[in-house]
Design a protein around this motif. Structure first.
Motif, PDB file in Angstrom:
ATOM      1  N   ARG A  82       0.844  -1.189   0.000  1.00 50.98           N
ATOM      2  CA  ARG A  82       0.000   0.000   0.000  1.00 50.98           C
ATOM      3  C   ARG A  82       0.877   1.235   0.000  1.00 50.98           C
ATOM      4  NH1 ARG A  82      -4.786  -0.218  -1.419  1.00 50.98           N
ATOM      5  NH2 ARG A  82      -5.382  -1.758   0.139  1.00 50.98           N
ATOM      6  N   ARG A  83       0.549   2.178  -0.861  1.00 49.76           N
ATOM      7  CA  ARG A  83       1.332   3.408  -0.944  1.00 49.76           C
ATOM      8  C   ARG A  83       1.202   4.203   0.352  1.00 49.76           C
ATOM      9  NH1 ARG A  83       0.704   6.782  -6.311  1.00 49.76           N
ATOM     10  NH2 ARG A  83       1.575   4.809  -7.043  1.00 49.76           N
ATOM     11  N   LEU A  84       2.352   4.613   0.908  1.00 48.24           N
ATOM     12  CA  LEU A  84       2.365   5.366   2.157  1.00 48.24           C
ATOM     13  C   LEU A  84       2.343   6.860   1.879  1.00 48.24           C
ATOM     14  CD1 LEU A  84       5.090   3.401   4.135  1.00 48.24           C
ATOM     15  CD2 LEU A  84       2.620   3.144   4.290  1.00 48.24           C
ATOM     16  N   ARG A  85       1.947   7.598   2.904  1.00 45.66           N
ATOM     17  CA  ARG A  85       1.980   9.057   2.769  1.00 45.66           C
ATOM     18  C   ARG A  85       3.418   9.544   2.676  1.00 45.66           C
ATOM     19  NH1 ARG A  85      -1.806  10.752   7.722  1.00 45.66           N
ATOM     20  NH2 ARG A  85      -0.717   8.960   8.582  1.00 45.66           N
ATOM     21  N   VAL A  86       3.608  10.668   2.014  1.00 47.02           N
ATOM     22  CA  VAL A  86       4.942  11.229   1.809  1.00 47.02           C
ATOM     23  C   VAL A  86       5.645  11.414   3.159  1.00 47.02           C
ATOM     24  CG1 VAL A  86       6.240  13.208   0.951  1.00 47.02           C
ATOM     25  CG2 VAL A  86       4.224  12.406  -0.299  1.00 47.02           C
ATOM     26  N   GLY A  87       6.900  11.000   3.219  1.00 46.97           N
ATOM     27  CA  GLY A  87       7.680  11.181   4.435  1.00 46.97           C
ATOM     28  C   GLY A  87       7.678   9.978   5.357  1.00 46.97           C
ATOM     29  N   ARG A  88       6.748   9.033   5.114  1.00 48.63           N
ATOM     30  CA  ARG A  88       6.677   7.839   5.958  1.00 48.63           C
ATOM     31  C   ARG A  88       7.401   6.685   5.285  1.00 48.63           C
ATOM     32  NH1 ARG A  88       0.961   6.130   7.942  1.00 48.63           N
ATOM     33  NH2 ARG A  88       2.317   4.711   9.096  1.00 48.63           N
ATOM     34  N   LYS A  89       8.080   5.894   6.095  1.00 51.33           N
ATOM     35  CA  LYS A  89       8.784   4.726   5.584  1.00 51.33           C
ATOM     36  C   LYS A  89       8.358   3.507   6.383  1.00 51.33           C
ATOM     37  CE  LYS A  89      12.911   6.933   3.680  1.00 51.33           C
ATOM     38  NZ  LYS A  89      14.386   6.936   3.658  1.00 51.33           N
ATOM     39  N   ARG A  90       8.290   2.369   5.696  1.00 51.06           N
ATOM     40  CA  ARG A  90       7.919   1.138   6.377  1.00 51.06           C
ATOM     41  C   ARG A  90       8.850   0.037   5.909  1.00 51.06           C
ATOM     42  NH1 ARG A  90       2.033  -0.602   5.369  1.00 51.06           N
ATOM     43  NH2 ARG A  90       2.841  -0.888   3.251  1.00 51.06           N
ATOM     44  N   GLU A  91       9.459  -0.660   6.855  1.00 54.64           N
ATOM     45  CA  GLU A  91      10.339  -1.767   6.528  1.00 54.64           C
ATOM     46  C   GLU A  91       9.535  -3.055   6.533  1.00 54.64           C
ATOM     47  OE1 GLU A  91      14.336  -4.002   8.292  1.00 54.64           O
ATOM     48  OE2 GLU A  91      13.705  -2.056   9.066  1.00 54.64           O
ATOM     49  N   LEU A  92       9.637  -3.805   5.450  1.00 55.31           N
ATOM     50  CA  LEU A  92       8.897  -5.057   5.360  1.00 55.31           C
ATOM     51  C   LEU A  92       9.548  -6.103   6.259  1.00 55.31           C
ATOM     52  CD1 LEU A  92       6.666  -6.758   4.026  1.00 55.31           C
ATOM     53  CD2 LEU A  92       8.321  -7.356   2.248  1.00 55.31           C
ATOM     54  N   LYS A  93       8.790  -6.589   7.212  1.00 57.46           N
ATOM     55  CA  LYS A  93       9.263  -7.672   8.061  1.00 57.46           C
ATOM     56  C   LYS A  93       8.359  -8.879   7.822  1.00 57.46           C
ATOM     57  CE  LYS A  93       6.429  -6.194  11.987  1.00 57.46           C
ATOM     58  NZ  LYS A  93       6.395  -5.917  13.429  1.00 57.46           N
ATOM     59  N   LEU A  94       8.891 -10.052   8.033  1.00 57.38           N
ATOM     60  CA  LEU A  94       8.114 -11.259   7.816  1.00 57.38           C
ATOM     61  C   LEU A  94       8.190 -12.149   9.045  1.00 57.38           C
ATOM     62  CD1 LEU A  94       8.888 -12.259   4.109  1.00 57.38           C
ATOM     63  CD2 LEU A  94       6.842 -11.183   5.032  1.00 57.38           C
ATOM     64  N   GLN A  95       7.221 -11.984   9.924  1.00 58.35           N
ATOM     65  CA  GLN A  95       7.117 -12.833  11.097  1.00 58.35           C
ATOM     66  C   GLN A  95       5.851 -13.683  11.059  1.00 58.35           C
ATOM     67  OE1 GLN A  95       7.349 -10.017  14.341  1.00 58.35           O
ATOM     68  NE2 GLN A  95       9.583  -9.900  14.231  1.00 58.35           N
ATOM     69  N   LYS A  96       4.812 -13.150  10.409  1.00 54.92           N
ATOM     70  CA  LYS A  96       3.547 -13.875  10.332  1.00 54.92           C
ATOM     71  C   LYS A  96       2.960 -13.706   8.935  1.00 54.92           C
ATOM     72  CE  LYS A  96       1.201 -13.983  14.020  1.00 54.92           C
ATOM     73  NZ  LYS A  96       0.350 -13.672  15.200  1.00 54.92           N
ATOM     74  N   ILE A  97       2.750 -14.833   8.248  1.00 57.70           N
ATOM     75  CA  ILE A  97       2.258 -14.824   6.874  1.00 57.70           C
ATOM     76  C   ILE A  97       0.891 -15.505   6.817  1.00 57.70           C
ATOM     77  CG2 ILE A  97       2.715 -15.506   4.488  1.00 57.70           C
ATOM     78  CD1 ILE A  97       5.676 -15.797   5.267  1.00 57.70           C
ATOM     79  N   VAL A  98      -0.123 -14.796   6.356  1.00 64.26           N
ATOM     80  CA  VAL A  98      -1.448 -15.386   6.156  1.00 64.26           C
ATOM     81  C   VAL A  98      -1.484 -16.031   4.774  1.00 64.26           C
ATOM     82  CG1 VAL A  98      -3.904 -14.898   5.804  1.00 64.26           C
ATOM     83  CG2 VAL A  98      -2.683 -13.846   7.708  1.00 64.26           C
TER      84      VAL A  98
END
Length: 237
Positions: A82-98
């Motif tokens: 999902r596209r984040l708002r400008v200035g926000r960063k999200r690191e993809l982590k994988l602990q739980k996969i549905v």
């Protein structure tokens, strides 16, 4: 040529702003989804990564979605965030996969892909099967909704137990859940409820009129999920 050089510089600027120092750049003309899939095939890519705005309603229905068309035609798995708002960063982590399953060969192949990914990242797999009750049964018979739900759930639980018993999870932690309702809605809500880092779903890659009329659960998940979605193509070759 000047335009192409300018676009290459723009791409390099974007890459450097995200800390990517070693990247190849490609500029092509044509329908975006077709060029993306063609390039992925030429490169024998392992993954296509895209973002989506989650556009819905008539705008999406009339204009379509590049992301959804890539999912439909991609020669390799597609990761959608999902596209984040400008200035926000999200690191993809994988602990739980549905991992949604419908007990078909297609979803079994998607599950095998998920197991490999879970092993790589030491993640947990949360299997989910959504039972969709049919209400178009013969009107001459009177059915009890509660009995239908119970029978459907019991049948699904039996098939889930068989799947768990027949699948080699190779020490990957796995849980299994049964829900009743609309598949995409239940999958997205369940992933949000348990705090999943990723939804991994398979797709049959159906195109043309059957796709338009029937739609795709995978595309609906991409449209509404709050978490990243990895779509694994399992179409017959």
């Amino acid at each position: 040529m000047e335009i192409q050089d300018h676009l290459h510089r723009d791409l390099q600027t974007v890459a450097l702003s995200q800390g990517v120092w070693n990247a190849g750049f490609h500029v092509r003309a044509g329908r975006p989804f077709a060029q993306i899939c063609q390039l992925a095939g030429e490169m024998h890519a392992d993954l296509i990564t895209l973002s989506t705005q989650g556009r819905t309603g008539w705008e999406r229905a009339l204009l379509g979605s590049t992301t959804e068309r890539v999912i439909r035609h991609a020669p390799c798995p597609v990761l959608v965030v999902r596209r984040l708002r400008v200035g926000r960063k999200r690191e993809l982590k994988l602990q739980k996969i549905v991992v949604p399953v419908d007990f078909s060969e297609r979803s079994a192949r998607g599950l095998n892909y998920a197991i490999g990914l879970a092993q790589l990242f030491e993640a947990e797999i949360a299997l989910l099967h959504v039972v969709r009750l049919r209400y178009d049964l013969p009107s001459i018979v009177v059915y009890s909704n509660s009995k239908l739900s119970r029978w459907a759930r019991e049948a699904a639980e039996t098939r889930m137990a068989d799947l768990l018993g027949q699948t080699d999870f190779d020490d990957v932690k796995v849980t299994a859940t049964i829900k009743i309702g609309a598949a995409a809605q239940k999958i997205c809500r369940y992933a949000l409820t348990i705090g999943a880092d990723l939804i991994l779903t398979s797709t049959h890659g159906r195109t043309g009129l059957p796709h338009v009329l029937i739609g795709s659960t995978a595309e609906q998940i991409v449209r509404y999920a709050k978490s990243p979605v990895l779509v694994v193509p399992t179409r017959n070759k």
